[in-house]
Design an enzyme around this catalytic site. Structure first.
Site, PDB file in Angstrom:
ATOM      1  N   LEU A  85       0.829  -1.202   0.000  1.00 41.07           N
ATOM      2  CA  LEU A  85       0.000   0.000   0.000  1.00 41.07           C
ATOM      3  C   LEU A  85       0.864   1.252   0.000  1.00 41.07           C
ATOM      4  O   LEU A  85       1.950   1.279   0.583  1.00 41.07           O
ATOM      5  CB  LEU A  85      -0.912   0.019   1.235  1.00 41.07           C
ATOM      6  CG  LEU A  85      -1.985  -1.071   1.327  1.00 41.07           C
ATOM      7  CD1 LEU A  85      -2.754  -0.921   2.630  1.00 41.07           C
ATOM      8  CD2 LEU A  85      -2.938  -0.998   0.146  1.00 41.07           C
ATOM      9  N   LYS A 118      -4.065  -1.197  10.908  1.00 40.43           N
ATOM     10  CA  LYS A 118      -2.948  -1.786  10.158  1.00 40.43           C
ATOM     11  C   LYS A 118      -2.125  -2.645  11.122  1.00 40.43           C
ATOM     12  O   LYS A 118      -1.372  -2.129  11.941  1.00 40.43           O
ATOM     13  CB  LYS A 118      -2.082  -0.699   9.523  1.00 40.43           C
ATOM     14  CG  LYS A 118      -1.012  -1.242   8.599  1.00 40.43           C
ATOM     15  CD  LYS A 118      -0.274  -0.104   7.892  1.00 40.43           C
ATOM     16  CE  LYS A 118       0.761  -0.685   6.932  1.00 40.43           C
ATOM     17  NZ  LYS A 118       1.785  -1.494   7.605  1.00 40.43           N
ATOM     18  N   ARG A 139       4.089 -12.943   1.395  1.00 44.22           N
ATOM     19  CA  ARG A 139       4.000 -11.872   0.400  1.00 44.22           C
ATOM     20  C   ARG A 139       5.159 -11.926  -0.582  1.00 44.22           C
ATOM     21  O   ARG A 139       4.981 -11.778  -1.782  1.00 44.22           O
ATOM     22  CB  ARG A 139       4.006 -10.501   1.087  1.00 44.22           C
ATOM     23  CG  ARG A 139       3.985  -9.340   0.067  1.00 44.22           C
ATOM     24  CD  ARG A 139       4.370  -8.005   0.707  1.00 44.22           C
ATOM     25  NE  ARG A 139       3.380  -7.568   1.664  1.00 44.22           N
ATOM     26  CZ  ARG A 139       2.248  -6.960   1.331  1.00 44.22           C
ATOM     27  NH1 ARG A 139       1.944  -6.764   0.064  1.00 44.22           N
ATOM     28  NH2 ARG A 139       1.415  -6.566   2.267  1.00 44.22           N
ATOM     29  N   CYS A 412      40.147   0.355   7.417  1.00 42.53           N
ATOM     30  CA  CYS A 412      41.358   0.078   6.623  1.00 42.53           C
ATOM     31  C   CYS A 412      42.346   1.232   6.604  1.00 42.53           C
ATOM     32  O   CYS A 412      43.413   1.126   5.978  1.00 42.53           O
ATOM     33  CB  CYS A 412      40.978  -0.297   5.192  1.00 42.53           C
ATOM     34  SG  CYS A 412      40.281   1.076   4.252  1.00 42.53           S
TER      35      CYS A 412
END
Length: 669
Positions: A85, A118, A139, A412
């Site tokens: 959505l 929701k 999903r 590094c």
């Protein structure tokens, strides 16, 4: 063996009574028999089914929890795409959405809306055939998900058989699996006692539970499920509210706090009310879902590339809480981006314990003037990523010093660079341990090569031991080398070697995403892999070629072009090709059944997942014919987004319209 009639009747009676009791307990929250009685009836049914296995049916209460799943979950394509959505973060954005949909369908009147909470969980797509649950899928990316049916069957608020007479051949239901807060707390308490890592929040716990390979573990965690979408051919259902009522009558748990609102003004009131009351709920919510109630209007509005135009998620404002900064550290990501992070006293934000928050970049650090010892306000951006909003200078202790961004990489020691026009400072040393670590972890991630067992801790060990200096080194590792690593052993080493071997079968789009090219996410990788069938085609493409592809802008195009101009990257691709990774799209399979023989099709609009040429190719391989205009000879009109005059002509002639999903079903028939 003949089964006595009284045994058959008793078995059916027990099934019916146990299903009724389970529905009352898990869906209605109104149990009518004690747990001890339920257990006694359950054991009686189990005993009958053991003596007469012929009486076992898929919907029997004893069949909810199965045995361990033998291997990884299988990816399956959703029959109907599971769209996400669009989000709105305030009432102004809600009203803009209202104006947009009205303009799109040339309307000036407001309409009726359905508001639902929701739920903060994991979306599932359920398929029922002839009333029986046959598939539960995550999903995923909205187009494909993972088949987790054995785990879905353990969720008591999901019926194994629909409570419906003469069920249709196919019913699709979408909803959200979630963990109630008290269950979540109990799980974390048990994990703490076992000295296992704790789940960050109920949403993560629900997602992790659903991907367990042992359904018995899923069953113990007592997930819940709220249904919110019904796909069913029924002319009597004309709006979303009726769909929710039908879901309830079928035996699903539907959120009881839904509300029908006659205008956006009432939607705003519903949102404000629940923003205040949400912490009284037994589960987490992160906003309100607003849907146009009328299904006919929903169909007219259709979808964008990503979202339905007829719905929006109105998110709650991020929770803000104070805490104290204990340290400021520098994180070097896989792209070399250097991000300052605040380390803080642990604090609960939106249901999650937060100890670190991003400070984004050096400009944001300078703007905040954040220092160790400061009291700060933090929040979750979109309730996901913690960030520092502001400091409280009146609470700053004496003798603090401004934070200075380093000039050399902390990993590094190479000089850091800030490219002109960018806010982000970067380490540009491709051999930097942090970049290598992030790159390998990304390569192994679920959306990329999905190498189980190759998490960050193992990656760090491999790099520290000098076994991995580039991604390609993974594919020359020996089992004996891995087994010597701390906490690995023979079995874990064998599993990891097997997982890496299996990763060689992953698709070209996943490999492309795994390379970690800046700005190329999993969706962009799929688009590029479809447009350029081999890595050679992609490497030789110009910026203009790349930018001309729908969904690939100038920024992504330039990034991809630049990546392939670097010799070290081309060497990496060559080594991975030599190791057997997939750098070309799989040959398209042909359909031998002429299921569409003699049928004429017209395609209009933009289809959700298929390009028009791909749809045409599928139709022609199945024996059909595709033409460019609608006439009396047209059998079907395949509808995509923004269908135009062809749809009007088809309606005038009474021609059958198909969605992409219906077309694919017709081809498979």
């Amino acid at each position: 063996m003949t089964i006595p009639l009284e045994i058959q009747q008793r078995c059916q009676q027990l099934k019916t009574e146990l299903q009724r009791a389970s529905y009352a307990y898990y869906v209605l929250d109104d149990p009518f028999i004690p747990d001890s009685v339920y257990d006694q009836l359950y054991r009686e049914l189990e005993d009958i089914e053991k003596r007469y296995p012929q009486l076992i049916t898929p919907d029997s209460p004893t069949q909810r929890v199965g045995d361990k799943i033998s291997s990884q979950f299988v990816s399956v394509r959703h029959n109907i795409p599971l769209y996400s959505l669009e989000n709105a973060f305030n009432l102004e954005e809600l009203n803009k959405w209202g104006n947009r949909w009205q303009r799109y369908v040339n309307e000036t009147q407001d309409t009726e809306y359905v508001c639902e909470l929701k739920i903060d969980g994991s979306a599932l797509a359920l398929t029922y055939e002839n009333g029986f649950l046959v598939r539960g899928v995550t999903r995923g990316d909205g187009v494909t998900g993972e088949d987790i049916t054995p785990n879905v069957r353990t969720i008591r608020s999901i019926p194994l058989r629909l409570n419906i007479d003469n069920p249709p051949a196919i019913v699709e239901v979408r909803g959200e699996a979630f963990l109630p807060l008290d269950t979540f707390d109990k799980i974390n308490q048990e994990r703490e006692e076992k000295r296992e890592s704790l789940f960050a929040n109920p949403r993560n716990a629900a997602a992790g539970t659903l991907r367990q390979l042992d359904p018995k573990i899923v069953d113990k965690r007592r997930l819940q499920f709220f249904a919110y979408t019904l796909h069913l051919d029924d002319n009597n259902i004309t709006n979303q509210w009726q769909s929710l009522d039908r879901l309830e009558s079928m035996g699903f748990l539907v959120n009881p706090h839904r509300q029908l609102c006659p205008s956006l003004q009432q939607v705003a009131q519903y949102y404000q009310d629940w923003q205040e009351k949400r912490h009284q709920l037994a589960y987490m919510t992160d906003g309100v879902v607003v849907k146009i109630n009328d299904l006919q209007r929903q169909n007219r509005l259709g979808f964008t590339q990503k979202f339905p135009r007829w719905a929006i998620a109105l998110k709650y404002p991020a929770e803000e809480v104070p805490t104290v900064v204990k340290d400021i550290i520098i994180n070097v990501g896989r792209t070399g981006a250097v991000t300052p992070m605040a380390v803080m006293e642990p604090v609960q934000v939106a249901g999650t314990t937060v100890q670190r928050a991003t400070l984004h970049n050096s400009d944001r650090v300078a703007e905040l003037d954040i220092r160790v010892g400061d009291t700060v306000i933090i929040r979750k951006a979109g309730e996901i990523i913690p960030e520092v909003v502001r400091i409280l200078p009146e609470l700053r202790p004496n003798h603090t010093s401004p934070f200075q961004m380093p000039t050399n990489c902390p990993e590094c020691q190479s000089p850091l660079v800030r490219p002109v026009g960018e806010a982000v400072t970067r380490c540009v040393n491709s051999s930097c341990p942090a970049i290598l670590r992030g790159s390998v972890v990304h390569w192994a991630s679920r959306d990329a090569l999905d190498i189980r067992g190759l998490g960050e801790k193992v990656v760090i060990l491999l790099i520290e031991q000098g076994l991995v200096t580039a991604i390609s080194d993974l594919y020359s590792l020996e089992k004996t080398e891995i087994a010597k690593l701390d906490r690995m052993g023979e079995k874990s080493a064998l599993n990891l070697i097997t997982a890496m071997a299996q990763s060689k079968n992953q698709s070209w789009s996943r490999v492309l995403y795994g390379l970690g090219i800046r700005y190329v996410g999993s969706v962009n990788a799929k688009i590029l892999a479809e447009s350029f069938r081999t890595v050679e085609e992609l490497a030789n493409a110009s910026v203009t070629d790349l930018a001309s592809i729908y969904g690939i802008g100038e920024e992504i195009a330039q990034s991809v072009y630049d990546w392939f101009r670097i010799e070290a990257n081309r060497d990496l691709v060559a080594k991975l090709q030599a190791a057997g990774l997939q750098f070309a799209a799989a040959a398209k399979t042909t359909t031998t059944k002429a299921t569409l023989a003699g049928k004429t099709f017209v395609i209009t609009g933009t289809l959700p997942t298929l390009k028009r040429e791909e749809a045409k190719e599928l139709i022609e391989k199945a024996g059909g014919k595709v033409t460019g205009s609608v006439s009396k000879k047209t059998d079907y009109l395949v509808l995509g987004e923004a269908a135009g005059s062809k749809l009007e002509k088809a309606l005038e002639l009474g021609i059958t319209q198909l969605t992409e999903a219906q077309l694919l079903e017709l081809i498979k028939a």
